[in-house]
Design an enzyme around this catalytic site. Structure first.
Site, PDB file in Angstrom:
ATOM      1  N   ALA A   1       0.827  -1.202   0.000  1.00  0.00           N
ATOM      2  CA  ALA A   1       0.000   0.000   0.000  1.00  0.00           C
ATOM      3  C   ALA A   1       0.864   1.256   0.000  1.00  0.00           C
ATOM      4  O   ALA A   1       0.638   2.187  -0.783  1.00  0.00           O
ATOM      5  CB  ALA A   1      -0.945  -0.009   1.198  1.00  0.00           C
TER       6      ALA A   1
ATOM      7  N   GLU B   1       9.755   1.881   8.207  1.00  0.00           N
ATOM      8  CA  GLU B   1       9.415   0.458   8.275  1.00  0.00           C
ATOM      9  C   GLU B   1      10.087  -0.199   9.479  1.00  0.00           C
ATOM     10  O   GLU B   1      11.290  -0.045   9.683  1.00  0.00           O
ATOM     11  CB  GLU B   1       9.852  -0.252   6.991  1.00  0.00           C
ATOM     12  CG  GLU B   1       9.739  -1.759   7.004  1.00  0.00           C
ATOM     13  CD  GLU B   1       8.345  -2.262   7.329  1.00  0.00           C
ATOM     14  OE1 GLU B   1       8.224  -3.064   8.296  1.00  0.00           O
ATOM     15  OE2 GLU B   1       7.384  -1.860   6.654  1.00  0.00           O
TER      16      GLU B   1
ATOM     17  N   GLU C   1      -2.847 -14.461  -5.521  1.00  0.00           N
ATOM     18  CA  GLU C   1      -3.548 -14.872  -6.729  1.00  0.00           C
ATOM     19  C   GLU C   1      -4.048 -13.610  -7.425  1.00  0.00           C
ATOM     20  O   GLU C   1      -4.763 -12.811  -6.839  1.00  0.00           O
ATOM     21  CB  GLU C   1      -4.723 -15.777  -6.360  1.00  0.00           C
ATOM     22  CG  GLU C   1      -4.288 -17.016  -5.602  1.00  0.00           C
ATOM     23  CD  GLU C   1      -5.415 -17.693  -4.844  1.00  0.00           C
ATOM     24  OE1 GLU C   1      -5.331 -18.912  -4.617  1.00  0.00           O
ATOM     25  OE2 GLU C   1      -6.382 -17.001  -4.459  1.00  0.00           O
TER      26      GLU C   1
ATOM     27  N   TYR D   1     -17.052 -10.561  -2.068  1.00  0.00           N
ATOM     28  CA  TYR D   1     -16.256 -11.414  -2.944  1.00  0.00           C
ATOM     29  C   TYR D   1     -17.087 -11.929  -4.117  1.00  0.00           C
ATOM     30  O   TYR D   1     -16.614 -11.979  -5.256  1.00  0.00           O
ATOM     31  CB  TYR D   1     -15.676 -12.583  -2.153  1.00  0.00           C
ATOM     32  CG  TYR D   1     -14.244 -12.395  -1.725  1.00  0.00           C
ATOM     33  CD1 TYR D   1     -13.221 -13.095  -2.335  1.00  0.00           C
ATOM     34  CD2 TYR D   1     -13.914 -11.510  -0.705  1.00  0.00           C
ATOM     35  CE1 TYR D   1     -11.902 -12.926  -1.950  1.00  0.00           C
ATOM     36  CE2 TYR D   1     -12.604 -11.324  -0.305  1.00  0.00           C
ATOM     37  CZ  TYR D   1     -11.595 -12.041  -0.936  1.00  0.00           C
ATOM     38  OH  TYR D   1     -10.289 -11.866  -0.556  1.00  0.00           O
TER      39      TYR D   1
ATOM     40  N   VAL E   1       7.181   2.948  14.209  1.00  0.00           N
ATOM     41  CA  VAL E   1       6.315   4.076  14.535  1.00  0.00           C
ATOM     42  C   VAL E   1       5.432   3.661  15.705  1.00  0.00           C
ATOM     43  O   VAL E   1       4.708   2.660  15.633  1.00  0.00           O
ATOM     44  CB  VAL E   1       5.471   4.501  13.323  1.00  0.00           C
ATOM     45  CG1 VAL E   1       4.451   5.574  13.716  1.00  0.00           C
ATOM     46  CG2 VAL E   1       6.378   5.015  12.210  1.00  0.00           C
TER      47      VAL E   1
ATOM     48  N   SER F   1      -2.205  -5.473  10.435  1.00  0.00           N
ATOM     49  CA  SER F   1      -1.262  -6.298   9.674  1.00  0.00           C
ATOM     50  C   SER F   1      -1.686  -7.753   9.748  1.00  0.00           C
ATOM     51  O   SER F   1      -1.852  -8.291  10.846  1.00  0.00           O
ATOM     52  CB  SER F   1       0.156  -6.153  10.228  1.00  0.00           C
ATOM     53  OG  SER F   1       1.022  -7.105   9.644  1.00  0.00           O
TER      54      SER F   1
ATOM     55  N   THR G   1      -6.429  -9.016  -1.160  1.00  0.00           N
ATOM     56  CA  THR G   1      -5.929  -8.988  -2.530  1.00  0.00           C
ATOM     57  C   THR G   1      -4.858  -7.906  -2.645  1.00  0.00           C
ATOM     58  O   THR G   1      -4.883  -6.911  -1.911  1.00  0.00           O
ATOM     59  CB  THR G   1      -7.044  -8.664  -3.544  1.00  0.00           C
ATOM     60  OG1 THR G   1      -7.546  -7.342  -3.306  1.00  0.00           O
ATOM     61  CG2 THR G   1      -8.186  -9.666  -3.461  1.00  0.00           C
TER      62      THR G   1
ATOM     63  N   SER H   1      -4.837  -3.290  -1.538  1.00  0.00           N
ATOM     64  CA  SER H   1      -3.763  -2.461  -0.988  1.00  0.00           C
ATOM     65  C   SER H   1      -3.400  -1.337  -1.943  1.00  0.00           C
ATOM     66  O   SER H   1      -3.238  -0.178  -1.536  1.00  0.00           O
ATOM     67  CB  SER H   1      -2.525  -3.319  -0.703  1.00  0.00           C
ATOM     68  OG  SER H   1      -2.759  -4.202   0.371  1.00  0.00           O
TER      69      SER H   1
END
Length: 614
Positions: A33, A56, A82, A201, A250, A304, A518, A522
């Protein structure tokens, strides 16, 4: 920000937004993202890369898009992605990222050519009785009651599905069908997961219903997702001057709230002015941070799915880490500051319902690949599609699935090795060969269970598991957390109402119509955030509209009925009269093409490719 479709805006280059040269951008997290949003800021927002900083906690970028060789353990992939044709934002992104493999090509060019030359499909989707083909024959086995369940969910409002479980809206007949077996193992749905996500979905991928049984709907990268997707994008961002600070956690973001006039009188209101004022972090044990003005943008990945992942090895089980979870703790601190910032506990508060385990098996000689080839019906050393997606052992107590993608799956992988990804949906149930839960098993024991369900003679299993493979199990406490039943407001908007200089991105931010778990989701949140915060005058590609296309709906109806024609209601003479009225009409042609009514004198089914719709 607005949505668009078609070529008119797809190829347009927007004007430089006013005031962009005076802005900076700070990203929390270096996952897909954040990295994609940084690309859109540079490419479409014309913000120079040297004004972008990505923070990060880990030592490398990519987030959940991983793939790595651990020095003392071997190759590790926590999961696979996928992909399909209509991930509009994803392909908009990668058309601009140069391939590291093909001179003069983009990552999209490389991916497109690969999947044209070597299209994906499975020759054995489901096994049973120790590696025997279950011969599901691409059938969904949905009876009338199960079909009605799907129609009810499809036609329901979002509000009617909020807070409800899948097993509360689908009956026993549906949950026994091949359709549910294909679906749940492909997407990792459990019966206690969100009925709303299931509905989203179905709408999102209605154009791929026919590709579920043999996975022909899917497309895959050449290598693991880190080397094929993350690394080219990381190299491009570095070339643009973007700064990455790794090993930087962070810990909080400070905000100021007010009514827009500076007196703060209605700061609690949803639409009141909201401004991020400071990012706080810890780097190398030292606290630090940066103060933010209204032209300093912060885009935070919240939550996450791979947080607190724990690797075992061939001799050691992976551990379930329920301790402090920095990504979730950060969202908790942020959410406590305003009700529009979401409710993280909805997603991370029930680990037994959000965990599952995967394992990466690396074969060391050609003995195990012989059994892979028997099931896949393809040579695993060919460099082309092998299993064509997951193979599910239907009678596995763990509901085990496994896949072998194109090999080598890692660029540094020896030519005589095969990397296999294995996962189980039921990690707390004793196995069929190894009488232990998957969570309790070492890599070697997981290999034994896998070999058993591949049909390896039981007398050979111990020796092959010990000496012909090395397996690294990974336990992920939060991997299906975004599937937990939820209500409106549990996820914050990408750019909350009243936000001046901040956005929430990633799988736990809310954007219209698309579905989570998916790569597209993101990237979409990253694109929407970049466009809104910089004022980019170009449409974000809307979600593919197959759910509004009568052709896709008719095709899906036919496939869900396993090709059986619709039994028209009413007396025989009325049915015959209706069929005569449809004969030779465009509606009659459509219904006949998709085998929903029998051919008539002047209307016969037209030849078409299986995935054609017109």
């Amino acid at each position: 920000m607005y949505y668009s479709t078609g070529n008119y805006e797809a190829f347009a280059r927007p004007r430089k937004p006013e005031g962009v040269d005076g802005k900076t951008a700070w990203f929390v997290g270096a996952g897909l993202a954040s990295m994609s949003s940084a690309v859109f800021m540079i490419r479409d927002g014309q913000l120079t890369g040297d004004r972008i900083t990505i923070l990060e906690r880990l030592k490398l970028p990519g987030g959940a898009l991983d793939g790595i060789k651990e020095p003392k353990k071997g190759f590790v992939i926590r999961g696979g992605r996928e992909m399909e044709d209509h991930m509009e934002c994803l392909w908009d992104l990668f058309r601009s990222i140069p391939s590291l493999e093909v001179e003069g090509a983009s990552v999209l060019d490389e991916f497109y050519r690969l999947n044209k030359d070597d299209p994906n499909f499975s020759l054995c989707r489901v096994t049973e009785q120790q590696g025997q083909d279950a011969h599901t024959n691409k059938l969904f086995t949905l009876n009338d009651a199960a079909q009605k369940d799907i129609v009810k969910v499809f036609l329901a409002t979002r509000e009617e599905m909020e807070g409800r479980r899948i097993d509360e809206v689908f009956g026993a007949d549906f949950l026994k069908s091949n359709f549910w077996l294909y679906w749940r193992t492909m997407f990792a749905f459990e019966e206690w997961h969100s009925a709303l996500e299931m509905k989203l979905y179905i709408h999102r991928f209605v154009h791929h219903i026919g590709g579920l049984p043999d996975l022909s709907a899917l497309k895959f990268t050449k290598y693991n997702q880190y080397e094929s997707l993350v690394l080219p994008m990381y190299r491009w961002l570095l070339d643009q001057g973007v700064t990455f600070h790794f090993s930087t956690e962070v810990t909080d973001i400070d905000f100021a709230f007010g009514d827009g006039d500076g007196d703060g009188s209605d700061g609690a209101a949803a639409g009141a002015r909201k401004q991020a004022t400071r990012i706080n972090w810890v780097r190398d044990g030292a606290e630090g941070g940066v103060d933010l003005g209204e032209h300093d943008l912060v885009l935070a990945t919240i939550g996450s799915l791979t947080e607190n992942s724990n690797d075992g090895d061939h001799d050691t089980p992976a551990k379930l880490d329920t301790g402090p979870a920095p990504a979730w703790d950060l969202w908790r601190r942020i959410a406590a500051k305003h009700p529009s910032f979401g409710r993280p506990e909805v997603f991370c508060g029930d680990i037994p319902k959000t965990k599952w385990e995967s394992a990466t098996v690396t074969t060391l000689d050609k003995r195990i690949p012989e059994y892979i080839e028997r099931i896949a019906q393809r040579d695993p050393f060919s460099g082309r599609v092998v299993t064509g997606g997951i193979v599910t052992a239907r009678d596995s107590s763990w509901l085990m699935s496994w896949t072998v993608n194109r090999q080598p799956h890692f660029k540094q992988q020896p030519a005589d090795q095969i990397v296999v990804w294995v996962y189980g949906l039921f990690v707390d149930v004793p196995g069929d060969y190894v009488k232990k839960t998957m969570q309790e098993c070492t890599g070697e024991e997981i290999t034994q269970e896998w070999l058993f369900h591949m049909g390896v003679p039981v007398e050979l299993i111990p020796e092959l598991a010990a000496n012909a493979a090395r397996t690294i199990p990974v336990m992920m406490p939060y991997v299906t957390s975004f599937f937990m039943p939820r209500h409106a407001g549990d996820r914050p908007q990408v750019v909350p109402e009243g936000a001046v200089n901040f956005a929430f991105i990633g799988q736990f931010a809310e954007t219209t119509r698309d579905c989570i778990f998916t790569t597209e989701y993101s990237v979409r949140t990253g694109m929407e955030a970049a466009y809104q915060l910089l004022g980019v005058d170009r449409g974000v590609p809307e979600v593919f509209g197959s759910t509004y296309d009568v052709r896709f709906l008719l095709k899906a109806t036919s496939r869900l009925r396993d090709g059986e024609a619709v039994d028209l209601p009413g007396p025989k003479f009325l049915r015959e009269r209706l069929m005569k009225r449809l004969d030779g009409t465009q509606v009659g042609e459509l219904l006949t093409d998709f085998k929903l009514i029998p051919e008539q004198a002047g209307t016969t089914a037209r030849e078409r490719a299986d995935d054609a719709v017109s």
